[in-house]
Design an enzyme around this catalytic site. Structure first.
Site, PDB file in Angstrom:
ATOM      1  N   HIS A   1      -1.480  -9.368  -0.610  1.00  0.00           N
ATOM      2  CA  HIS A   1      -1.954  -8.792  -2.133  1.00  0.00           C
ATOM      3  C   HIS A   1      -1.946  -9.538  -3.221  1.00  0.00           C
ATOM      4  O   HIS A   1      -1.142 -10.202  -3.299  1.00  0.00           O
ATOM      5  CB  HIS A   1      -1.555  -7.604  -2.235  1.00  0.00           C
ATOM      6  CG  HIS A   1      -1.207  -6.616  -1.346  1.00  0.00           C
ATOM      7  ND1 HIS A   1      -0.556  -5.458  -0.705  1.00  0.00           N
ATOM      8  CD2 HIS A   1      -2.100  -7.011  -0.042  1.00  0.00           C
ATOM      9  CE1 HIS A   1      -0.308  -4.953   0.403  1.00  0.00           C
ATOM     10  NE2 HIS A   1      -1.786  -5.692   1.327  1.00  0.00           N
TER      11      HIS A   1
ATOM     12  N   SER B   1       0.494  -1.488   0.308  1.00  0.00           N
ATOM     13  CA  SER B   1       0.077  -0.009  -0.257  1.00  0.00           C
ATOM     14  C   SER B   1       0.822   0.839   0.233  1.00  0.00           C
ATOM     15  O   SER B   1       0.242   2.380  -0.669  1.00  0.00           O
ATOM     16  CB  SER B   1      -1.060   0.339   1.336  1.00  0.00           C
ATOM     17  OG  SER B   1      -1.972  -0.931   0.564  1.00  0.00           O
TER      18      SER B   1
ATOM     19  N   HIS C   1      -6.944  -9.354   3.880  1.00  0.00           N
ATOM     20  CA  HIS C   1      -5.765 -10.304   4.229  1.00  0.00           C
ATOM     21  C   HIS C   1      -6.634 -11.381   5.013  1.00  0.00           C
ATOM     22  O   HIS C   1      -5.921 -12.387   5.335  1.00  0.00           O
ATOM     23  CB  HIS C   1      -5.328  -9.290   4.779  1.00  0.00           C
ATOM     24  CG  HIS C   1      -4.281  -8.371   4.489  1.00  0.00           C
ATOM     25  ND1 HIS C   1      -3.116  -9.195   3.903  1.00  0.00           N
ATOM     26  CD2 HIS C   1      -4.476  -7.454   4.348  1.00  0.00           C
ATOM     27  CE1 HIS C   1      -2.317  -8.091   3.198  1.00  0.00           C
ATOM     28  NE2 HIS C   1      -2.871  -6.649   3.180  1.00  0.00           N
TER      29      HIS C   1
END
Ligand code: MG
Ligand code: ZN
Length: 391
Positions: free
Chosen positions: A353, A112, A288
């Site tokens: 991710h 991120s 997640h």
């Protein structure tokens, strides 16, 4: 004797290292896949009404931009939300859409910080880096450019405001984990409004500094509850509604839509226009944890925040709203669903991710720029052009 002394020193060192690592990880404790298989399916539930907004705007160059980032929000997250809300979303009002390629400068799968930096500066960087290039040189962000143009600026998130996504718009750090240095970076730019968690990084610091009086000296009302925040009528606002992250929806209530509404209220008083970033921080955390309900709850909360932005932009007619993600989380897919009951059966390919493209949606003057396939860095470059921040 010497041996004992060594042993004591060693024990203290180990305890200290443990303390440090626990402390660092407390900010990241949303990671870790939930074991229960039942969490992969959202059983269905009530829905909310979605309004339809006209798409008629004043001019080709927007005066204001609201950039809304669903952290970890891929197409499946959106479609899970749409199904759970019985077939509709505020997001359905966006007439232009495209795809963003999210790779960072050093990884096929971005984090991120690098994903946020691409969206905040138009530059690819290393995973973990905030608005610095791979050589650690500072890169100016859209928010900082907008401040220079005397626009009002703001950041809203449900996570700590010092967490990677909001931080990438205001901080310049090689490491996203430097929360206290990130809080210090908040003091360096004269921006207007921020609302999120992270009070302790301003107040309870290892260096003993208290940044709260400094914020007040800079003209911010520093407020800790949504009740107080709702009452603010004008001026600069630092809303720090949690020590670290705000709890997940529904425990935190309508904090995100309300904060979005309040930030727009305050920023739109500036005759030169504004730039606002709003993050649906915890869509990523549901990914997640491989928890479909968490994803659905956060996705719908984020969509209601999008509704707040649409309420304003459809009347204002000079505001461009962009909704996108920094990356996808969970390798999330949908195996079954029911538009009548809202049931969604999700499946995941990772607890981290993934590398797939993420969608971009745009509404307002300039929206047509955001169609087709583009690098994530193009999103920032187009915003800079449309707001004429470089001229
Ligand atoms: Mg985030
Ligand atoms: Zn993540």
């Amino acid at each position: 004797m010497k041996k004992v002394k060594h042993l004591i020193v060693l024990t203290i060192n180990i305890a200290f290292a443990f303390f440090i690592s626990v402390n660092v990880n407390a900010q990241e404790n949303y990671k870790g896949v939930s074991k229960a298989d039942s969490l992969r399916t959202y059983p269905g539930g009530p829905s909310y009404n979605v309004k339809t907004y006209p798409s008629q705007f004043k001019r080709t160059h927007p005066k204001n931009v609201i950039l809304m980032i669903g952290d970890g929000m891929g197409t499946a997250h959106i479609y899970a939300g749409l199904t759970a809300n019985h077939g509709d979303l505020f997001l359905s009002n966006f007439h232009y859409s495209g795809f963003s390629r999210t790779q960072s400068s050093d990884h096929y799968v971005t984090d991120s910080a690098a994903g946020g930096t691409a969206l905040s500066t138009g530059h690819k960087t290393l995973n973990g880096a905030l608005a610095v290039d791979p050589q650690q040189k500072t890169i100016e962000t859209i928010l900082e450019m907008a401040v220079k143009k005397n626009k009002a600026t703001g950041l809203v998130s449900t996570s700590s405001i010092t967490h990677a996504t909001p931080a990438s718009f205001i901080a310049h750090q090689a490491s996203r984990g430097s929360y206290e240095d990130i809080a210090l970076d908040f003091m360096k730019t004269n921006f207007t409004v921020f609302i999120g968690g992270g009070y302790k990084h301003f107040h309870d610091r290892k260096d003993g500094k208290d940044l709260i009086p400094e914020l007040e000296k800079k003209g911010y009302k520093v407020l800790r509850s949504m009740e107080e925040i709702q009452k603010v009528k004008s001026g600069k606002l630092a809303g720090l509604t949690a020590d670290e992250h705000n709890p997940r929806y529904p425990e935190r209530g309508d904090m995100l839509p309300q904060s979005t509404h309040k930030a727009i209220d305050l920023l739109s008083m500036n005759p030169k226009g504004f730039f606002l970033m709003v993050e649906g921080s915890q869509i990523d955390w549901g990914g997640h944890q491989n928890d479909t309900r968490y994803i659905v709850d956060e996705m719908l909360d984020f969509d209601r925040a999008i509704g707040q932005a649409l309420d304003f932009a459809s009347k204002n007619k000079e505001t461009l709203i962009i909704v996108t993600a920094d990356h996808e989380t969970g390798g999330f897919s949908l195996l079954d669903g029911n538009m009548k009951t809202g049931m969604v059966k999700g499946a995941f390919t990772t607890g981290d991710h993934s590398g797939v493209m993420v969608p971009i949606f745009a509404y307002g003057p300039g929206a047509e720029e955001f169609s087709g396939m583009m690098e994530n860095t193009e999103v920032a470059k187009k915003i800079i052009d449309l707001l004429q921040l470089k001229k």
